[in-house]
Design a protein around this motif. Structure first.
Motif, PDB file in Angstrom:
ATOM      1  N   PRO A  22      -2.159  40.058  42.784  1.00 49.81           N
ATOM      2  CA  PRO A  22      -2.807  39.629  41.524  1.00 49.81           C
ATOM      3  C   PRO A  22      -2.059  40.087  40.280  1.00 49.81           C
ATOM      4  O   PRO A  22      -1.986  39.345  39.288  1.00 49.81           O
ATOM      5  CB  PRO A  22      -4.199  40.284  41.605  1.00 49.81           C
ATOM      6  CG  PRO A  22      -4.432  40.548  43.042  1.00 49.81           C
ATOM      7  CD  PRO A  22      -3.086  40.864  43.605  1.00 49.81           C
ATOM      8  N   VAL A  23      -1.501  41.302  40.316  1.00 47.66           N
ATOM      9  CA  VAL A  23      -0.753  41.784  39.152  1.00 47.66           C
ATOM     10  C   VAL A  23       0.515  40.958  38.959  1.00 47.66           C
ATOM     11  O   VAL A  23       0.885  40.608  37.831  1.00 47.66           O
ATOM     12  CB  VAL A  23      -0.420  43.288  39.297  1.00 47.66           C
ATOM     13  CG1 VAL A  23       0.368  43.774  38.083  1.00 47.66           C
ATOM     14  CG2 VAL A  23      -1.689  44.107  39.457  1.00 47.66           C
ATOM     15  N   LYS A  24       1.192  40.633  40.059  1.00 45.36           N
ATOM     16  CA  LYS A  24       2.372  39.767  39.970  1.00 45.36           C
ATOM     17  C   LYS A  24       2.026  38.438  39.294  1.00 45.36           C
ATOM     18  O   LYS A  24       2.745  37.965  38.413  1.00 45.36           O
ATOM     19  CB  LYS A  24       2.918  39.489  41.372  1.00 45.36           C
ATOM     20  CG  LYS A  24       3.791  40.582  41.967  1.00 45.36           C
ATOM     21  CD  LYS A  24       4.249  40.169  43.358  1.00 45.36           C
ATOM     22  CE  LYS A  24       5.236  41.139  43.950  1.00 45.36           C
ATOM     23  NZ  LYS A  24       6.565  41.067  43.331  1.00 45.36           N
ATOM     24  N   ALA A  25       0.911  37.837  39.725  1.00 45.62           N
ATOM     25  CA  ALA A  25       0.508  36.545  39.168  1.00 45.62           C
ATOM     26  C   ALA A  25       0.115  36.674  37.698  1.00 45.62           C
ATOM     27  O   ALA A  25       0.404  35.775  36.890  1.00 45.62           O
ATOM     28  CB  ALA A  25      -0.650  35.974  39.981  1.00 45.62           C
ATOM     29  N   LEU A  26      -0.516  37.779  37.335  1.00 46.93           N
ATOM     30  CA  LEU A  26      -0.968  37.969  35.956  1.00 46.93           C
ATOM     31  C   LEU A  26       0.202  38.222  35.009  1.00 46.93           C
ATOM     32  O   LEU A  26       0.279  37.624  33.934  1.00 46.93           O
ATOM     33  CB  LEU A  26      -1.949  39.153  35.905  1.00 46.93           C
ATOM     34  CG  LEU A  26      -2.501  39.509  34.528  1.00 46.93           C
ATOM     35  CD1 LEU A  26      -3.379  38.371  34.007  1.00 46.93           C
ATOM     36  CD2 LEU A  26      -3.310  40.805  34.595  1.00 46.93           C
ATOM     37  N   ILE A  27       1.126  39.098  35.396  1.00 46.27           N
ATOM     38  CA  ILE A  27       2.249  39.453  34.520  1.00 46.27           C
ATOM     39  C   ILE A  27       3.321  38.368  34.537  1.00 46.27           C
ATOM     40  O   ILE A  27       3.903  38.036  33.508  1.00 46.27           O
ATOM     41  CB  ILE A  27       2.849  40.809  34.936  1.00 46.27           C
ATOM     42  CG1 ILE A  27       1.768  41.898  34.909  1.00 46.27           C
ATOM     43  CG2 ILE A  27       4.017  41.181  34.038  1.00 46.27           C
ATOM     44  CD1 ILE A  27       1.145  42.129  33.559  1.00 46.27           C
ATOM     45  N   ASP A  28       3.601  37.813  35.725  1.00 47.57           N
ATOM     46  CA  ASP A  28       4.554  36.715  35.888  1.00 47.57           C
ATOM     47  C   ASP A  28       5.913  37.043  35.261  1.00 47.57           C
ATOM     48  O   ASP A  28       6.478  36.252  34.503  1.00 47.57           O
ATOM     49  CB  ASP A  28       3.989  35.423  35.291  1.00 47.57           C
ATOM     50  CG  ASP A  28       4.706  34.187  35.809  1.00 47.57           C
ATOM     51  OD1 ASP A  28       5.178  34.217  36.960  1.00 47.57           O
ATOM     52  OD2 ASP A  28       4.809  33.208  35.051  1.00 47.57           O
ATOM     53  N   ARG A  29       6.449  38.208  35.594  1.00 46.80           N
ATOM     54  CA  ARG A  29       7.720  38.634  35.007  1.00 46.80           C
ATOM     55  C   ARG A  29       8.897  37.916  35.654  1.00 46.80           C
ATOM     56  O   ARG A  29       8.991  37.841  36.881  1.00 46.80           O
ATOM     57  CB  ARG A  29       7.894  40.146  35.190  1.00 46.80           C
ATOM     58  CG  ARG A  29       9.127  40.674  34.476  1.00 46.80           C
ATOM     59  CD  ARG A  29       9.347  42.145  34.674  1.00 46.80           C
ATOM     60  NE  ARG A  29      10.359  42.620  33.732  1.00 46.80           N
ATOM     61  CZ  ARG A  29      10.839  43.864  33.703  1.00 46.80           C
ATOM     62  NH1 ARG A  29      10.387  44.759  34.570  1.00 46.80           N
ATOM     63  NH2 ARG A  29      11.737  44.207  32.818  1.00 46.80           N
ATOM     64  N   PRO A  30       9.819  37.405  34.844  1.00 43.05           N
ATOM     65  CA  PRO A  30      11.025  36.782  35.421  1.00 43.05           C
ATOM     66  C   PRO A  30      11.882  37.823  36.135  1.00 43.05           C
ATOM     67  O   PRO A  30      11.840  39.012  35.822  1.00 43.05           O
ATOM     68  CB  PRO A  30      11.753  36.216  34.192  1.00 43.05           C
ATOM     69  CG  PRO A  30      10.730  36.174  33.108  1.00 43.05           C
ATOM     70  CD  PRO A  30       9.778  37.285  33.387  1.00 43.05           C
ATOM     71  N   GLY A  31      12.681  37.365  37.086  1.00 41.58           N
ATOM     72  CA  GLY A  31      13.550  38.261  37.831  1.00 41.58           C
ATOM     73  C   GLY A  31      14.799  38.627  37.068  1.00 41.58           C
ATOM     74  O   GLY A  31      15.170  37.962  36.096  1.00 41.58           O
ATOM     75  N   PRO A  32      15.458  39.692  37.488  1.00 40.35           N
ATOM     76  CA  PRO A  32      16.718  40.096  36.856  1.00 40.35           C
ATOM     77  C   PRO A  32      17.842  39.140  37.243  1.00 40.35           C
ATOM     78  O   PRO A  32      17.703  38.355  38.182  1.00 40.35           O
ATOM     79  CB  PRO A  32      16.962  41.491  37.442  1.00 40.35           C
ATOM     80  CG  PRO A  32      16.276  41.460  38.772  1.00 40.35           C
ATOM     81  CD  PRO A  32      15.083  40.573  38.605  1.00 40.35           C
TER      82      PRO A  32
END
Length: 202
Positions: free
Chosen positions: A99-109
Motif C-alpha cells: 500500500p505504501v508503494k502504491a500511495l507514494i508511487d516513487r519513480p525508480g533510479p
C-alpha cells in the motif's frame, strides 16, 4: 516509526532528504564513485538477490520448522507461538509495503528498472530484514554462549547492509527506499522479539 514517517514524508514531498538521497545513489552507482569500492557489481547483484522471496523465505521456513520441532519435542506448552509470530511478521511485509508503494508511487533510479514506479519502500530490503532477522530471533535461545549470539546477530546485520548496498549499487532502489524498509522491518522484529521474550518468561 518516527524515522519511517520522516522518510516517507521526505520522499512524498520531495524534501531535502530526497535530494540528498538521489545524490548518494549516483555516488553509489557511478563507475568511478563509491559504489565499486563498497561492492563490485557481481557481488552487489548476489547480495541484492538475497532479498528475493525465493531465497529468503526458504531460509526462514527451515528455521521455523526446526524451532517448532525443538519446542514441541521439549514439551513446551505453546511450542507453536514462536514460529507463528515470525511467520505473521513475514506475512505482514507485503501487506504493509504494497500500500505504501502504491500511495507514494516513487519513480525508480537510473538503471534497469528506471521506467517503473512504486519503489518506496523496498520490498526486497524488507523481506531480507524480516526473514533473516526473525530467523536470528528464533535461534538465539538455542545459542548458549553470548559471543556466539553476538556473532550471529552481527553477521545478519552485515548481511542486510550488503543487501541494501547491493540494491542501490545495481540501480534497483534509492537509498531511502532501503532505509525506510529497515525502519518498518525494525518495528516488526521488535514486536516479534517482545512476544518471544514474554513467551520464554512464562
Amino acid at each position: 516509526m518516527a524515522l519511517f514517517v520522516l522518510c516517507t514524508w521526505q520522499v512524498a514531498a520531495h524534501g531535502p532528504l530526497r535530494s540528498l538521497d538521489e545524490r548518494l545513489a549516483k555516488a553509489l552507482t557511478a563507475s568511478s564513485g563509491l559504489g565499486p569500492a563498497l561492492l563490485p557489481s557481481p557481488a552487489a547483484e548476489f547480495f541484492a538477490d538475497l532479498g528475493n522471496m525465493a531465497v529468503a523465505l526458504p531460509v526462514l521456513a527451515a528455521v521455523l520448522g526446526w524451532v517448532a520441532w525443538r519446542e514441541r519435542r521439549a514439551g513446551a506448552a505453546r511450542w507453536w507461538l514462536p514460529p507463528l509470530a515470525a511467520a505473521v511478521a513475514m506475512a505482514l511485509v507485503p501487506a504493509l509495503v504494497a500500500p505504501v508503494k502504491a500511495l507514494i508511487d516513487r519513480p525508480g533510479p537510473p538503471g534497469p528498472l528506471a521506467d517503473g514506479s512504486g519503489f518506496y519502500p523496498s520490498g526486497h530490503a524488507a523481506t531480507a530484514a524480516v526473514a533473516y532477522g526473525a530467523a536470528v530471533l528464533l535461534l538465539r535461545p538455542y545459542l548458549r554462549r553470548p559471543p556466539t549470539r553476538r556473532t550471529l546477530v552481527g553477521a545478519v546485520a552485515l548481511l542486510n547492509l550488503a543487501v541494501g548496498i547491493g540494491l542501490v549499487r545495481r540501480g534497483y532502489h534509492w537509498p531511502l527506499d532501503v532505509f525506510g524498509s529497515w525502519c518498518l522491518s525494525g518495528l516488526l522484529l521488535w514486536a516479534v522479539w517482545g512476544l518471544l521474550r514474554r513467551n520464554r518468561s512464562r
